[in-house]
Scaffold this motif. Structure first.
Motif, PDB file in Angstrom:
ATOM      1  N   MET A 383       0.682  -1.308   0.032  1.00 22.18           N
ATOM      2  CA  MET A 383      -0.001  -0.131  -0.080  1.00 22.18           C
ATOM      3  C   MET A 383       0.812   1.290  -0.010  1.00 22.18           C
ATOM      4  O   MET A 383       1.768   1.382   0.952  1.00 22.18           O
ATOM      5  N   SER A 384       0.835   1.963  -0.954  1.00 17.58           N
ATOM      6  CA  SER A 384       1.720   3.192  -1.064  1.00 17.58           C
ATOM      7  C   SER A 384       1.068   4.429  -0.377  1.00 17.58           C
ATOM      8  O   SER A 384      -0.083   4.736  -0.178  1.00 17.58           O
ATOM      9  N   ASN A 385       2.135   5.046   0.243  1.00 17.51           N
ATOM     10  CA  ASN A 385       1.667   6.091   1.001  1.00 17.51           C
ATOM     11  C   ASN A 385       1.262   7.412   0.211  1.00 17.51           C
ATOM     12  O   ASN A 385       1.645   7.424  -0.848  1.00 17.51           O
ATOM     13  N   ARG A 386       0.323   8.179   0.456  1.00 14.12           N
ATOM     14  CA  ARG A 386      -0.247   9.210  -0.304  1.00 14.12           C
ATOM     15  C   ARG A 386       0.806  10.250  -0.343  1.00 14.12           C
ATOM     16  O   ARG A 386       2.023  10.683   0.385  1.00 14.12           O
ATOM     17  N   LEU A 387       0.894  11.197  -1.619  1.00 17.02           N
ATOM     18  CA  LEU A 387       2.067  12.209  -1.700  1.00 17.02           C
ATOM     19  C   LEU A 387       1.240  13.358  -1.030  1.00 17.02           C
ATOM     20  O   LEU A 387       0.128  13.523  -1.057  1.00 17.02           O
ATOM     21  N   GLY A 401      -3.660  -4.585  10.694  1.00 18.40           N
ATOM     22  CA  GLY A 401      -4.476  -5.642  10.742  1.00 18.40           C
ATOM     23  C   GLY A 401      -4.783  -6.666   9.833  1.00 18.40           C
ATOM     24  O   GLY A 401      -5.192  -7.732   9.692  1.00 18.40           O
ATOM     25  N   LEU A 402      -3.872  -6.645   8.819  1.00 19.12           N
ATOM     26  CA  LEU A 402      -3.920  -7.303   7.463  1.00 19.12           C
ATOM     27  C   LEU A 402      -2.503  -7.958   7.272  1.00 19.12           C
ATOM     28  O   LEU A 402      -1.466  -7.394   7.136  1.00 19.12           O
ATOM     29  N   LYS A 403      -2.533  -9.348   7.324  1.00 16.63           N
ATOM     30  CA  LYS A 403      -1.275 -10.314   7.461  1.00 16.63           C
ATOM     31  C   LYS A 403      -0.550  -9.939   5.984  1.00 16.63           C
ATOM     32  O   LYS A 403      -1.256  -9.896   4.687  1.00 16.63           O
ATOM     33  N   GLY A 404       0.782  -9.732   6.012  1.00 18.29           N
ATOM     34  CA  GLY A 404       1.209  -9.786   4.580  1.00 18.29           C
ATOM     35  C   GLY A 404       1.243  -8.342   3.862  1.00 18.29           C
ATOM     36  O   GLY A 404       1.471  -8.128   2.844  1.00 18.29           O
ATOM     37  N   SER A 405       1.043  -7.211   4.996  1.00 17.67           N
ATOM     38  CA  SER A 405       0.851  -5.914   4.448  1.00 17.67           C
ATOM     39  C   SER A 405       1.899  -5.259   4.571  1.00 17.67           C
ATOM     40  O   SER A 405       2.921  -5.275   5.260  1.00 17.67           O
ATOM     41  N   VAL A 406       2.154  -4.394   3.529  1.00 16.15           N
ATOM     42  CA  VAL A 406       3.682  -3.601   3.523  1.00 16.15           C
ATOM     43  C   VAL A 406       3.091  -2.048   3.085  1.00 16.15           C
ATOM     44  O   VAL A 406       2.305  -1.821   2.260  1.00 16.15           O
ATOM     45  N   ILE A 407       4.048  -1.206   3.745  1.00 12.97           N
ATOM     46  CA  ILE A 407       3.753   0.328   3.503  1.00 12.97           C
ATOM     47  C   ILE A 407       4.869   0.621   2.511  1.00 12.97           C
ATOM     48  O   ILE A 407       5.886   0.657   2.899  1.00 12.97           O
ATOM     49  N   ASP A 408       4.627   1.604   1.303  1.00 10.95           N
ATOM     50  CA  ASP A 408       5.576   1.833   0.447  1.00 10.95           C
ATOM     51  C   ASP A 408       5.744   3.205   0.567  1.00 10.95           C
ATOM     52  O   ASP A 408       4.965   4.124   0.618  1.00 10.95           O
TER      53      ASP A 408
END
Length: 513
Positions: A383-387, A401-408
């Motif tokens: 999931m990409s952070n907003r600009l 709360g979501l397994k395997g989630s990633v913040i970009d």
């Protein structure tokens, strides 16, 4: 003997429990071992066009100065002032501005190499006042039609001088500063005494997928783009990456790929075949693939790399739009879920605040996550952070709360005035201090994984030596290497050397092995 058998059964039972726990851990963190960190490169400019990466892709377009999204400012040679959409649009066109800015900029929608529609600041289109005398020029239509379609005629001796033929067959002319009409026969000279002549200034250009495909037109675009997809990234690139310490690729794709081989106009089919090839090469050479939805329907940020037509941003403004995007994610995950190289799906790239609201983005990310999980229990979901000015942890309530989630997150020492006057050492210190702190802020025990999905060893420093670039690159590798998911360099190939990881590795600026 019975006691030995019972002890053996207990040990086997315990082993099964431990194996089961390990499997659960593996599922929650993707297919590879938890210690696997992505050392990736973006295949930018391949399946989603960015003209600055490969400018030659646009060379064959006729009248290539006038592509979709080009901003024109038009100065009347007789009035000596600029045309303006009064109030930014919704009323008349005037010619009374001594300087040009937003209201004085007309964005082109290209029909063909000589025919265009002109969009104004408030997103209405220039047209004729069909409800009035039929010759006054206004900007009131939200959707362009025949009355909003014009021909631009350029002077062969000076292409900055133009005339604009209206749909009634006559040319626009400036009668007074407050009256622009379409009733000139356009037979005068191209001199400063001709009220139908305008001097053009181009205030901005766009060179994305929409511009290149619409610029060439359907027949020629298909030929040009398929040749580009066939030659820009090839199997040897995957061999090069695998032998130089790259273990993954982030591949930007556009939403139209889900409609291949017959995507909506002006896009052309063939990019899905290219993506299939990438997965085949990745599997062959032991490289993981991150599919990155780089261009969403309606554009999520208004930039050319999200295939905006004219700089406008429409993604997330309707449920229909969001559902269409989820369907793209569903299509891509279903197609590649069983491929051993699929490692992650990035739901969208760089949505821009505030128009991409947190509510709309959270709604989409939740639905997109479920679309991925429908087909894969192991692929990471990025999931990409907003600009923009946003809380860097605003996605944590959802993602945690979501397994395997990633913040970009994307970290460039560019695109902000704070970098304009930094020295070599100050840029390096910024990475070690500021970027490290930003990454630490996002790294929490029970939160999502972190991914520096875009970075580059380029800066605002002029005349830097090779050693300076090496130190700058090494600083970023050290800091971004701490990201719990990994990092991805932007990009593999580029006409600008420092933006090309291939060039940086080949010439000894970056060493990963």
């Amino acid at each position: 003997m019975e006691k030995v058998q019972m002890a053996t059964r207990r040990r086997l039972h315990l082993l099964c429990i431990l194996l089961s726990m390990c499997c659960m851990f593996s599922v929650s963190h993707g297919r590879a071992a938890p210690n696997f960190r992505v050392r990736a490169v973006n295949l930018g400019g391949w399946l989603v066009t960015e003209g600055w990466i490969k400018p030659s892709l646009f060379d064959g377009i006729p009248n290539k100065d006038f592509l979709d999204g080009t901003g024109l400012q038009l100065k009347s040679v007789t009035a000596g002032k600029y045309l303006c959409a009064e109030s930014g649009g919704g009323t008349i066109i005037v010619a009374n501005r001594t300087a040009a800015s937003g209201w004085e900029t007309f964005k082109l929608w290209r029909i063909n190499e000589t025919t265009f529609q002109l969009r104004v600041f408030n997103e209405q289109f220039v047209g004729l006042d069909t409800a009035g005398n039929g010759v006054d020029v206004v900007a009131v239509a939200k959707t362009p039609g025949a009355s909003e379609t014009f021909q631009i005629v350029r002077n062969s001796a000076d292409s900055s001088r133009i005339r604009i033929r209206a749909p009634n067959g006559f040319f626009l002319q400036v009668k007074t500063e407050d009256l622009v009409t379409a009733d000139s026969d356009g037979n005068g000279s191209w001199g400063d005494d001709d009220a139908s002549v305008f001097i053009t200034t181009i205030s901005g250009r766009m060179q994305g997928e929409f511009q290149v495909t619409n610029g060439y037109g359907p027949a020629m675009a298909a030929q040009v783009m398929r040749e580009h997809w066939r030659t820009f990234i090839v199997e040897d690139d995957f061999k090069f990456m695998a032998s130089n310490g790259i273990n993954a690729v982030r591949i930007p794709v556009g939403w139209w790929i889900a409609s291949d081989p017959t995507p909506p106009s002006p896009y052309v089919g063939g990019s899905l075949d290219a993506l299939d090839n990438a997965f085949f090469w990745a599997s062959k050479h032991g490289i993981k693939v991150i599919i990155d939805l780089h261009a969403a329907p309606g554009s999520q940020n208004g930039y050319e790399h999200s295939s905006s037509r004219d700089g406008s941003q429409e993604w997330g403004t309707s449920d229909e739009n969001i559902q269409q995007t989820v369907a793209v994610i569903d299509f891509l995950t279903a197609r590649y879920a069983k491929n051993v190289s699929l490692y992650a799906v990035e739901l969208i790239n760089e949505p821009l605040a505030p128009k991409a609201t947190l509510d709309s983005l959270t709604k989409y990310y939740a639905a997109g996550y479920e679309a991925v999980r429908k087909h894969s229990s192991t692929a990471y979901v990025i999931m990409s952070n907003r600009l923009g000015e946003v809380d860097p942890k605003e996605l944590f309530p959802l993602a945690s709360g979501l397994k395997g989630s990633v913040i970009d997150v994307h970290y460039y020492n560019l695109y902000s005035s704070i970098f304009d006057n930094l020295s070599v050492q100050q840029n390096i210190d910024f990475v070690h201090t500021n970027r490290s702190a930003q990454l630490n802020q996002l790294t929490t025990a029970n939160g999502p994984l972190t991914f520096v999905g875009e970075w580059v060893a380029e800066w605002q420093v002029s005349g830097a030596a090779k050693e300076d670039y090496q130190r700058f690159a090494q600083a970023q590798l050290e800091v971004y290497g701490r990201a719990s998911f990994g990092w991805a360099y932007w990009t593999l190939k580029n006409v600008y050397n420092h933006w090309s990881l291939e060039w940086m590795i080949t010439n000894g600026y970056i060493k990963l092995t």
